[in-house]
Design an enzyme around this catalytic site. Structure first.
Site, mmCIF file in Angstrom:
data_model
loop_
_atom_site.group_PDB
_atom_site.id
_atom_site.type_symbol
_atom_site.label_atom_id
_atom_site.label_comp_id
_atom_site.label_asym_id
_atom_site.label_seq_id
_atom_site.Cartn_x
_atom_site.Cartn_y
_atom_site.Cartn_z
ATOM 1 N N TYR A 123 -19.219 -32.733 17.739
ATOM 2 C CA TYR A 123 -20.258 -32.024 18.490
ATOM 3 C C TYR A 123 -21.539 -31.779 17.713
ATOM 4 C CZ TYR A 123 -17.145 -31.096 22.430
ATOM 5 O OH TYR A 123 -16.325 -31.217 23.519
ATOM 6 N N LYS A 172 -5.315 -35.074 15.141
ATOM 7 C CA LYS A 172 -4.987 -36.445 15.547
ATOM 8 C C LYS A 172 -4.996 -37.295 14.286
ATOM 9 C CE LYS A 172 -4.210 -39.608 18.726
ATOM 10 N NZ LYS A 172 -3.147 -39.598 19.760
ATOM 11 N N ASP A 205 -2.360 -34.859 21.723
ATOM 12 C CA ASP A 205 -1.836 -35.264 23.039
ATOM 13 C C ASP A 205 -0.497 -34.597 23.324
ATOM 14 O OD1 ASP A 205 -1.284 -36.897 20.865
ATOM 15 O OD2 ASP A 205 -1.396 -38.776 21.969
ATOM 16 N N ASP A 229 -12.426 -27.381 22.422
ATOM 17 C CA ASP A 229 -13.181 -27.228 23.664
ATOM 18 C C ASP A 229 -12.258 -27.515 24.857
ATOM 19 O OD1 ASP A 229 -15.199 -26.987 25.515
ATOM 20 O OD2 ASP A 229 -16.202 -28.858 24.993
HETATM 21 MG MG MG Z 1 -16.176 -25.787 26.886
#
Ligand code: MG
Ligand code: NAI
Length: 336
Positions: A123, A172, A205, A229
């Site tokens: 991000y 991950k 996952d 998020d």
């Molecule tokens: Mg959000």
């Protein structure tokens, strides 16, 4: 008496901020509000969505209660929420997801707190075109040992302080071996300092599946920005949605408490907005200030209204009331 910066924000922001302040006042906590502006409203007035006075007030008082801010899509200004998180290095985004009585959801007994790294990962917005035809894009993810240690330590410290038993780190590292691999490596190291807290790591996952099969197995969760998020909204969904989830953005020098929903322009000014999410954020603020007794009192009053006076609640959670009737109902219980 606490000095706290109050940013009512846009859309339903002023209504729910007003409701929350009334409830805090009824609980007896003494707060001196420092009013400041941010978002679309002040942008339309002055051309600046984040005035210098607001930044100065946050620098000075360091604690902020913030309503939702409208971010224009496409043209206009960049997200003020993101700007504030970056400016004050609010590296921990904390989102509890706790079942509340008498609100529709598929699960009971959920009580988890997610710590999302708020400043790095995918991000950071470092994207570029590889070719001139704009048919090939690349994005860069950043993970540093320092930032990872800070957020993971914040999660363990929270667990220790609040008597929580387990921290689950989500990654991950099987595929993103360097970035999330580093995050996992730092997590394992930090965990050694907290032998009394169980440490678990799960691949993202699998985590998503586990959260919808058996969410009550989770306690404190810590993860990188993108995964956090997505999973934090998933967690909200487990307990009845964004209308009942609060959030905090905490750094070493400042802390900002805000609802996770947006400015809801479709219902603004109609006395229909549910103040519970912002109220739960304000409870995180009181926890941050160690006002634990007030937190318990307000939470019990909200639960009592949900259980016994559901008709006073807002329509989004199945009530027949309004922002005002809900607020009055909670205040009445607090003052009794
Ligand atoms: Mg959000
Ligand atoms: P939204 O969360 O504002 O609304 C989605 C739906 O949920 C709407 O139907 C709305 O009426 C309802 N809703 C939201 N909060 C509610 C509440 N407290 N009580 C009752 N119903 C509620 O999301 P949307 O429409 O995508 O975004 C609107 C604006 O808010 C956009 O400009 C967006 O950028 C901004 N936004 C700001 C956030 C923040 O300041 N933290 C977070 C998310 C969006």
């Amino acid at each position: 008496m606490y000095n706290i910066v109050r940013i009512p924000g846009d859309g339903i922001g002023p209504e729910i901020t007003d409701a929350v302040c009334k409830i805090l006042e009824a609980s007896g906590v003494q707060i001196n509000w420092i009013d400041a502006k941010a978002g679309e409203g002040v942008f339309n007035e002055t051309g600046n969505p984040l005035p210098d006075e607001t930044i100065e007030a946050i620098k000075k008082y360091r604690i902020v209660l913030k309503g939702p801010l409208t971010t224009p899509v496409g043209a206009g200004f960049r997200s003020i929420n993101v700007a504030l998180r970056q400016k004050f290095d609010l590296y921990s985004n904390i989102r509890p997801a706790k079942s509340v009585p008498n609100v529709d959801s598929n699960f009971r007994g959920v009580d988890m707190v997610m710590f999302r790294e708020n400043t790095q990962g995918l991000y950071i917005g470092k994207e570029h075109w590889v070719d001139d035809e704009e048919k090939h894009a690349e994005s860069i993810a950043v993970v540093t040992e320092d930032a990872s240690r800070k957020i993971i330590t914040a999660a363990f410290e929270y667990a220790k302080k609040r008597g929580r038993k387990k921290v689950t780190l989500v990654h991950k590292a099987n595929i993103l071996k360097l970035t999330t691999g580093l995050f996992l490596k730092v997590g394992k190291k930090v965990a050694e300092d907290y032998p009394e807290i169980e440490f678990q790591d799960l691949i993202v996952d699998n985590m998503a599946m586990q959260m919808v099969i058996n969410p009550s197995q989770f306690d404190v969760i810590v993860t990188t920005n993108l995964f956090g998020d997505i999973l934090s909204d998933l967690a909200s969904g487990l307990v009845g949605g964004l209308g009942v989830t609060g959030a905090a953005n905490i750094g070493d020098d400042a802390a900002m408490f805000e609802a996770v929903h947006g400015s809801a322009p479709d219902i603004a000014g109609q006395d229909k907005a549910n103040p519970i999410a912002l109220l739960f954020s304000a409870l995180m603020m009181l926890e941050y200030l160690d006002e634990n007794h007030a937190v318990e009192r307000i939470r019990s009053a909200v639960y009592a209204v949900l259980q016994d006076y559901k008709e006073d609640c807002t329509p989004d959670i199945g009530g027949e009331g309004s922002t005002t009737s809900f607020t009055n109902s909670v205040c009445r219980i607090l003052k009794n």
